[in-house]
Design a protein around this motif. Structure first.
Motif, PDB file in Angstrom:
ATOM      1  N   PHE A   1       0.825  -1.203   0.000  1.00 41.77           N
ATOM      2  CA  PHE A   1       0.000   0.000   0.000  1.00 41.77           C
ATOM      3  C   PHE A   1       0.863   1.259   0.000  1.00 41.77           C
ATOM      4  O   PHE A   1       0.573   2.237  -0.704  1.00 41.77           O
ATOM      5  CB  PHE A   1      -0.932   0.018   1.213  1.00 41.77           C
ATOM      6  N   ALA A   2       1.923   1.245   0.807  1.00 45.78           N
ATOM      7  CA  ALA A   2       2.789   2.421   0.910  1.00 45.78           C
ATOM      8  C   ALA A   2       3.441   2.732  -0.432  1.00 45.78           C
ATOM      9  O   ALA A   2       3.520   3.897  -0.839  1.00 45.78           O
ATOM     10  CB  ALA A   2       3.866   2.196   1.975  1.00 45.78           C
ATOM     11  N   ASN A   3       3.894   1.718  -1.121  1.00 41.88           N
ATOM     12  CA  ASN A   3       4.521   1.929  -2.424  1.00 41.88           C
ATOM     13  C   ASN A   3       3.514   2.441  -3.443  1.00 41.88           C
ATOM     14  O   ASN A   3       3.813   3.340  -4.239  1.00 41.88           O
ATOM     15  CB  ASN A   3       5.149   0.627  -2.911  1.00 41.88           C
ATOM     16  N   TYR A   4       2.311   1.874  -3.421  1.00 41.56           N
ATOM     17  CA  TYR A   4       1.283   2.297  -4.366  1.00 41.56           C
ATOM     18  C   TYR A   4       0.872   3.744  -4.144  1.00 41.56           C
ATOM     19  O   TYR A   4       0.657   4.504  -5.095  1.00 41.56           O
ATOM     20  CB  TYR A   4       0.062   1.384  -4.231  1.00 41.56           C
ATOM     21  N   LEU A   5       0.779   4.145  -2.871  1.00 35.00           N
ATOM     22  CA  LEU A   5       0.339   5.492  -2.533  1.00 35.00           C
ATOM     23  C   LEU A   5       1.485   6.493  -2.467  1.00 35.00           C
ATOM     24  O   LEU A   5       1.284   7.661  -2.168  1.00 35.00           O
ATOM     25  CB  LEU A   5      -0.398   5.477  -1.193  1.00 35.00           C
ATOM     26  N   GLN A   6       2.699   6.009  -2.715  1.00 34.66           N
ATOM     27  CA  GLN A   6       3.897   6.851  -2.725  1.00 34.66           C
ATOM     28  C   GLN A   6       4.113   7.565  -1.388  1.00 34.66           C
ATOM     29  O   GLN A   6       4.344   8.769  -1.331  1.00 34.66           O
ATOM     30  CB  GLN A   6       3.833   7.859  -3.870  1.00 34.66           C
ATOM     31  N   ILE A   7       4.011   6.780  -0.318  1.00 34.73           N
ATOM     32  CA  ILE A   7       4.351   7.279   1.014  1.00 34.73           C
ATOM     33  C   ILE A   7       5.444   6.371   1.568  1.00 34.73           C
ATOM     34  O   ILE A   7       5.671   5.274   1.066  1.00 34.73           O
ATOM     35  CB  ILE A   7       3.136   7.294   1.976  1.00 34.73           C
ATOM     36  N   HIS A   8       6.129   6.814   2.593  1.00 34.93           N
ATOM     37  CA  HIS A   8       7.216   6.030   3.158  1.00 34.93           C
ATOM     38  C   HIS A   8       6.675   4.813   3.910  1.00 34.93           C
ATOM     39  O   HIS A   8       5.769   4.943   4.743  1.00 34.93           O
ATOM     40  CB  HIS A   8       8.055   6.893   4.099  1.00 34.93           C
ATOM     41  N   HIS A   9       7.263   3.656   3.600  1.00 31.48           N
ATOM     42  CA  HIS A   9       6.894   2.439   4.322  1.00 31.48           C
ATOM     43  C   HIS A   9       7.677   2.382   5.628  1.00 31.48           C
ATOM     44  O   HIS A   9       8.909   2.431   5.627  1.00 31.48           O
ATOM     45  CB  HIS A   9       7.212   1.209   3.471  1.00 31.48           C
ATOM     46  N   VAL A  10       6.956   2.298   6.737  1.00 30.58           N
ATOM     47  CA  VAL A  10       7.589   2.217   8.054  1.00 30.58           C
ATOM     48  C   VAL A  10       7.138   0.912   8.696  1.00 30.58           C
ATOM     49  O   VAL A  10       6.007   0.832   9.199  1.00 30.58           O
ATOM     50  CB  VAL A  10       7.202   3.413   8.951  1.00 30.58           C
ATOM     51  N   PRO A  11       7.962  -0.117   8.673  1.00 25.64           N
ATOM     52  CA  PRO A  11       7.568  -1.423   9.230  1.00 25.64           C
ATOM     53  C   PRO A  11       7.115  -1.314  10.688  1.00 25.64           C
ATOM     54  O   PRO A  11       7.775  -0.687  11.515  1.00 25.64           O
ATOM     55  CB  PRO A  11       8.867  -2.242   9.127  1.00 25.64           C
ATOM     56  N   GLY A  12       5.963  -1.899  10.978  1.00 21.46           N
ATOM     57  CA  GLY A  12       5.475  -1.957  12.355  1.00 21.46           C
ATOM     58  C   GLY A  12       4.487  -0.890  12.756  1.00 21.46           C
ATOM     59  O   GLY A  12       3.750  -1.066  13.740  1.00 21.46           O
ATOM     60  N   VAL A  13       4.434   0.225  12.021  1.00 18.20           N
ATOM     61  CA  VAL A  13       3.548   1.307  12.468  1.00 18.20           C
ATOM     62  C   VAL A  13       2.076   1.013  12.214  1.00 18.20           C
ATOM     63  O   VAL A  13       1.206   1.705  12.747  1.00 18.20           O
ATOM     64  CB  VAL A  13       3.911   2.664  11.804  1.00 18.20           C
ATOM     65  N   GLY A  14       1.792  -0.024  11.437  1.00 20.57           N
ATOM     66  CA  GLY A  14       0.395  -0.373  11.209  1.00 20.57           C
ATOM     67  C   GLY A  14      -0.325  -0.684  12.507  1.00 20.57           C
ATOM     68  O   GLY A  14      -1.542  -0.489  12.625  1.00 20.57           O
ATOM     69  N   GLU A  15       0.428  -1.148  13.503  1.00 17.34           N
ATOM     70  CA  GLU A  15      -0.160  -1.485  14.802  1.00 17.34           C
ATOM     71  C   GLU A  15      -0.747  -0.268  15.493  1.00 17.34           C
ATOM     72  O   GLU A  15      -1.619  -0.391  16.363  1.00 17.34           O
ATOM     73  CB  GLU A  15       0.908  -2.132  15.687  1.00 17.34           C
ATOM     74  N   LEU A  16      -0.302   0.929  15.114  1.00 19.80           N
ATOM     75  CA  LEU A  16      -0.829   2.147  15.729  1.00 19.80           C
ATOM     76  C   LEU A  16      -2.286   2.379  15.358  1.00 19.80           C
ATOM     77  O   LEU A  16      -2.975   3.175  16.008  1.00 19.80           O
ATOM     78  CB  LEU A  16       0.020   3.354  15.316  1.00 19.80           C
ATOM     79  N   ALA A  17      -2.760   1.682  14.336  1.00 18.66           N
ATOM     80  CA  ALA A  17      -4.174   1.785  13.972  1.00 18.66           C
ATOM     81  C   ALA A  17      -5.050   1.267  15.114  1.00 18.66           C
ATOM     82  O   ALA A  17      -6.185   1.720  15.297  1.00 18.66           O
ATOM     83  CB  ALA A  17      -4.454   0.998  12.690  1.00 18.66           C
ATOM     84  N   VAL A  18      -4.521   0.319  15.882  1.00 24.79           N
ATOM     85  CA  VAL A  18      -5.271  -0.216  17.025  1.00 24.79           C
ATOM     86  C   VAL A  18      -5.430   0.867  18.086  1.00 24.79           C
ATOM     87  O   VAL A  18      -6.511   1.042  18.671  1.00 24.79           O
ATOM     88  CB  VAL A  18      -4.544  -1.444  17.615  1.00 24.79           C
ATOM     89  N   ILE A  19      -4.353   1.619  18.354  1.00 28.59           N
ATOM     90  CA  ILE A  19      -4.428   2.709  19.326  1.00 28.59           C
ATOM     91  C   ILE A  19      -5.396   3.783  18.842  1.00 28.59           C
ATOM     92  O   ILE A  19      -6.192   4.323  19.620  1.00 28.59           O
ATOM     93  CB  ILE A  19      -3.037   3.316  19.571  1.00 28.59           C
ATOM     94  N   CYS A  20      -5.327   4.096  17.561  1.00 30.32           N
ATOM     95  CA  CYS A  20      -6.233   5.114  17.009  1.00 30.32           C
ATOM     96  C   CYS A  20      -7.682   4.651  17.105  1.00 30.32           C
ATOM     97  O   CYS A  20      -8.582   5.451  17.386  1.00 30.32           O
ATOM     98  CB  CYS A  20      -5.862   5.411  15.560  1.00 30.32           C
ATOM     99  N   GLY A  21      -7.917   3.358  16.871  1.00 31.49           N
ATOM    100  CA  GLY A  21      -9.259   2.819  17.020  1.00 31.49           C
ATOM    101  C   GLY A  21      -9.744   2.936  18.456  1.00 31.49           C
ATOM    102  O   GLY A  21     -10.884   3.324  18.717  1.00 31.49           O
ATOM    103  N   ALA A  22      -8.850   2.620  19.394  1.00 32.79           N
ATOM    104  CA  ALA A  22      -9.195   2.739  20.814  1.00 32.79           C
ATOM    105  C   ALA A  22      -9.507   4.188  21.165  1.00 32.79           C
ATOM    106  O   ALA A  22     -10.421   4.470  21.957  1.00 32.79           O
ATOM    107  CB  ALA A  22      -8.043   2.215  21.671  1.00 32.79           C
ATOM    108  N   MET A  23      -8.754   5.111  20.572  1.00 34.42           N
ATOM    109  CA  MET A  23      -8.989   6.529  20.831  1.00 34.42           C
ATOM    110  C   MET A  23     -10.374   6.952  20.339  1.00 34.42           C
ATOM    111  O   MET A  23     -11.093   7.692  21.021  1.00 34.42           O
ATOM    112  CB  MET A  23      -7.898   7.351  20.135  1.00 34.42           C
TER     113      MET A  23
END
Length: 360
Positions: A224-246
């Motif tokens: 997804f990161a490559n397709y959308l031309q954003i920097h791929h940062v391994p592991g940060v996808g887990e922050l979506a869980v924190i954002c969901g909790a928020m």
């Protein structure tokens, strides 16, 4: 914590769903919402008894605010309780980003709690020393940003990313923690300044959390990161869980914070949540996008800075009252009008921020 159940997916295939960030983010949202919703009334009653007169109301503010006297503050404790409970239950606790973000959120929340405590006990707006508070925030932010730099791939670890320009990054080297700490501290205090009307701060925070949860999920996925031309940062996808909790905790809190508010978020919540957003933005390499998505917070902070600077220099005021939401109240807007119109602006800014993903 529940992610460990996926280890038994070989025996029970249905448990494989716990590997999916989207499933756990949804679970975190629902859990945080239920925690705040069901334990909220008891928390409000306890805080009302402990605080007595509640949060002090500005005597020079809009007259309509005088009716808010006696309303308890420190509602951020409810939000943070739901946020932490859901994240610890549904998040992957082996992921360093989870602990970095939770660490900043808890630390900033503690600073805000102490500030609220002083204001309530002294019945004064003068809480924690401004300089001491900022100094503590800076130290915490520098430590967190240093850990983030050490956790990320070396190619991007000490660089400042620019939206729309994937290849154009600004190398900061050892200055990275100092520069990005400004983002975290600025976010915390900007949200803090925005929290002045019933429901005004919590909804823009939820909108920003939802936006950054989506971006974090994409940035953590190489395809997804490559397709959308954003920097791929391994592991940060887990922050979506924190954002969901928020988002879940925010919805639960809004039930009690909607006009007329039964409880105020206080610095406990606004400072902690702002610090959380700033740290996530640094982790996913979208610091500049935070200024867009959180544009409402930026404007609120700038209105105070401009008001103070101009008044000290000329003795005149640019706004009828700062932060700017009070300016519109002075112009005759009702509190619900200000709040809902600011919510609309936050939605628009979030959409603008998402446009930086270069969807094709």
């Amino acid at each position: 914590m529940l992610v460990w159940l996926a280890d038994f997916s070989g025996t029970f295939p249905i448990l494989n769903v716990f590997r999916y960030i989207t499933f756990r983010a949804g679970g975190a949202t629902a859990t945080a919402l239920l925690v705040v919703f069901f334990f909220g009334p008891a928390a409000i009653s306890w805080l009302r008894i402990k605080q007595g007169k509640g949060q002090p109301i500005r005597s020079d503010g809009p007259e309509s605010h005088l009716a808010k006297r006696g309303t308890p503050t420190m509602g951020g404790l409810m939000i943070l309780a739901g946020l932490f409970a859901a994240t610890l239950l549904w998040g992957n606790l082996r992921n360093p980003y989870v602990w970095i973000v939770l660490g900043v959120t808890a630390s900033y929340g503690a600073i805000g709690f102490y500030d609220d405590f002083l204001k309530v006990t002294k019945q004064s707006h003068k809480g924690f020393s401004g300089r001491a508070r900022i100094a503590l925030e800076v130290v915490i932010a520098v430590i967190a940003c240093t850990f983030i730099m050490q956790t990320q791939p070396q190619a991007i670890s000490s660089s400042f990313a620019m939206p729309f320009l994937k290849e154009a990054i600004i190398p900061l080297g050892i200055l990275f923690p100092l520069v990005t700490a400004f983002v975290v501290v600025g976010a915390g205090n900007s949200v803090n300044l925005t929290d002045g009307l019933d429901g005004l701060a919590i909804v823009p925070v939820m909108i920003a959390a939802g936006t950054f949860g989506f971006i974090a999920y994409l940035a953590g996925n190489a395809i997804f990161a490559n397709y959308l031309q954003i920097h791929h940062v391994p592991g940060v996808g887990e922050l979506a869980v924190i954002c969901g909790a928020m988002m879940g905790a925010g919805l639960g809190f809004l039930w009690f914070n909607a006009p007329p508010a039964q409880i105020f978020m206080g610095d406990t919540g606004s400072l902690g949540l702002g610090g959380m957003l700033g740290t996530i933005a640094v982790a996913i390499k979208h610091e500049v996008v935070l200024a867009i998505v959180g544009g409402l917070f930026v404007v609120e902070a700038l209105s105070v800075i401009i008001q103070v600077a101009v008044f000290k220099r000329t003795g005149k005021r640019v706004f009828l009252m700062a932060p700017i939401h009070h300016h519109f109240e002075k112009l005759g807007w009702t509190e619900p009008q200000v709040v809902i119109r600011f919510w609309i602006i936050s939605v628009v800014l979030a959409l603008v921020g998402l446009s930086t993903l270069k969807l094709r």
